[in-house]
Design a protein around this motif. Structure first.
Motif, PDB file in Angstrom:
ATOM      1  N   ALA A 172     -34.823  70.159  -3.121  1.00 41.31           N
ATOM      2  CA  ALA A 172     -34.774  70.002  -1.664  1.00 41.31           C
ATOM      3  C   ALA A 172     -35.194  71.295  -0.972  1.00 41.31           C
ATOM      4  O   ALA A 172     -35.889  71.269   0.042  1.00 41.31           O
ATOM      5  CB  ALA A 172     -33.370  69.590  -1.221  1.00 41.31           C
ATOM      6  N   MET A 187     -38.930  71.456  -0.675  1.00 42.51           N
ATOM      7  CA  MET A 187     -39.612  70.389   0.060  1.00 42.51           C
ATOM      8  C   MET A 187     -40.160  70.923   1.383  1.00 42.51           C
ATOM      9  O   MET A 187     -39.736  71.987   1.856  1.00 42.51           O
ATOM     10  CB  MET A 187     -38.647  69.228   0.321  1.00 42.51           C
ATOM     11  N   TYR A 226     -33.706  67.411   3.874  1.00 43.65           N
ATOM     12  CA  TYR A 226     -33.360  66.916   2.539  1.00 43.65           C
ATOM     13  C   TYR A 226     -31.994  67.435   2.084  1.00 43.65           C
ATOM     14  O   TYR A 226     -31.224  66.700   1.458  1.00 43.65           O
ATOM     15  CB  TYR A 226     -34.454  67.276   1.528  1.00 43.65           C
ATOM     16  N   ARG A 227     -31.682  68.673   2.406  1.00 52.47           N
ATOM     17  CA  ARG A 227     -30.384  69.221   2.028  1.00 52.47           C
ATOM     18  C   ARG A 227     -29.267  68.445   2.719  1.00 52.47           C
ATOM     19  O   ARG A 227     -28.262  68.092   2.091  1.00 52.47           O
ATOM     20  CB  ARG A 227     -30.297  70.709   2.388  1.00 52.47           C
ATOM     21  N   MET A 240     -29.390  65.355   3.900  1.00 53.66           N
ATOM     22  CA  MET A 240     -29.324  64.012   3.311  1.00 53.66           C
ATOM     23  C   MET A 240     -28.469  64.017   2.051  1.00 53.66           C
ATOM     24  O   MET A 240     -27.626  63.148   1.855  1.00 53.66           O
ATOM     25  CB  MET A 240     -30.722  63.510   2.935  1.00 53.66           C
ATOM     26  N   ALA A 267     -37.149  58.636   1.263  1.00 60.43           N
ATOM     27  CA  ALA A 267     -37.097  60.107   1.189  1.00 60.43           C
ATOM     28  C   ALA A 267     -36.234  60.556   0.019  1.00 60.43           C
ATOM     29  O   ALA A 267     -36.602  61.467  -0.727  1.00 60.43           O
ATOM     30  CB  ALA A 267     -36.572  60.680   2.507  1.00 60.43           C
ATOM     31  N   MET A 268     -35.104  59.897  -0.160  1.00 59.97           N
ATOM     32  CA  MET A 268     -34.219  60.247  -1.281  1.00 59.97           C
ATOM     33  C   MET A 268     -34.890  59.906  -2.615  1.00 59.97           C
ATOM     34  O   MET A 268     -34.797  60.675  -3.570  1.00 59.97           O
ATOM     35  CB  MET A 268     -32.880  59.509  -1.161  1.00 59.97           C
ATOM     36  N   ARG A 290     -38.055  59.909  -3.247  1.00 57.05           N
ATOM     37  CA  ARG A 290     -39.060  60.958  -3.450  1.00 57.05           C
ATOM     38  C   ARG A 290     -38.420  62.235  -3.988  1.00 57.05           C
ATOM     39  O   ARG A 290     -38.928  62.854  -4.914  1.00 57.05           O
ATOM     40  CB  ARG A 290     -39.746  61.268  -2.110  1.00 57.05           C
ATOM     41  N   LEU A 291     -37.305  62.612  -3.400  1.00 60.54           N
ATOM     42  CA  LEU A 291     -36.604  63.825  -3.823  1.00 60.54           C
ATOM     43  C   LEU A 291     -36.136  63.704  -5.272  1.00 60.54           C
ATOM     44  O   LEU A 291     -36.355  64.617  -6.067  1.00 60.54           O
ATOM     45  CB  LEU A 291     -35.421  64.099  -2.901  1.00 60.54           C
ATOM     46  N   CYS A 296     -30.612  56.731  -3.467  1.00 59.65           N
ATOM     47  CA  CYS A 296     -29.761  57.146  -2.356  1.00 59.65           C
ATOM     48  C   CYS A 296     -28.307  56.728  -2.573  1.00 59.65           C
ATOM     49  O   CYS A 296     -27.411  57.276  -1.941  1.00 59.65           O
ATOM     50  CB  CYS A 296     -30.302  56.595  -1.050  1.00 59.65           C
TER      51      CYS A 296
END
Length: 173
Positions: free
Chosen positions: A18, A21, A27-28, A30, A110-111, A113-114, A124
């Protein structure tokens, strides 16, 4: 298929990724909301700054899956992450790269992808399942875990809880 329960090392890998990114603060946060509070993608997407009152997150009626509200204690690192992301801005916490509010699907993507970039299998919901399992592993009542996750039925909460090695050892010896 249930989201896999994650280890501390896997979460460390996710936080490290994260940080690399394009939008690390998003991201952090999330991850923190998923791992520490067990929020659903729809709750993360709809999150408003005004829902944070002192050290409590108050999710209003109608903004959760079961359409009821709930209150959760919030740690200082989450409050700091919200302040760091938003500055003086009010309104929706999670905005996409275009400055528009995330959708629940956008949070999930997004999660995903991370997790993929970090080389960690998960989704997620992995943070949510891991939180539930870890709370039970620490001896927290399943009724409290039910409240944290915002479930109407205890049987739903039971579906989220995995079995850890410690649980097996305590049951067997």
């Amino acid at each position: 298929m249930k989201a896999p329960i994650k280890t501390d090392a896997e979460f460390t890998a996710l936080f490290n990724e994260a940080a690399r990114m394009e939008r690390p603060k998003v991201y952090r946060l999330m991850l923190l909301l998923s791992i520490r509070l067990g929020l659903r993608p729809m709750e993360i997407a709809g999150l408003e700054r005004s829902w944070f009152r002192d050290d409590t997150l108050r999710i209003p009626f109608g903004h959760s899956k079961r359409k009821s509200g709930r209150s959760l204690p919030v740690s200082q690192d989450i409050l700091d992450a919200v302040a760091d992301l938003m500055g003086n801005r009010q309104g929706r916490v999670m905005l996409n790269a275009q400055g528009e509010p995330f959708t629940a699907n956008g949070i999930s993507e997004a999660m995903r992808r991370l997790y993929k970039r970090a080389g960690v299998t998960g989704s997620c919901y992995s943070g949510r399942r891991t939180l539930a399992t870890n709370l039970i592993d620490k001896g927290v009542s399943i009724a409290i875990v039910q409240q944290v996750l915002g479930h109407t039925h205890l049987s739903t909460t039971q579906e989220y809880v995995g079995v850890t090695e410690r649980m097996m050892r305590e049951a067997m010896f």
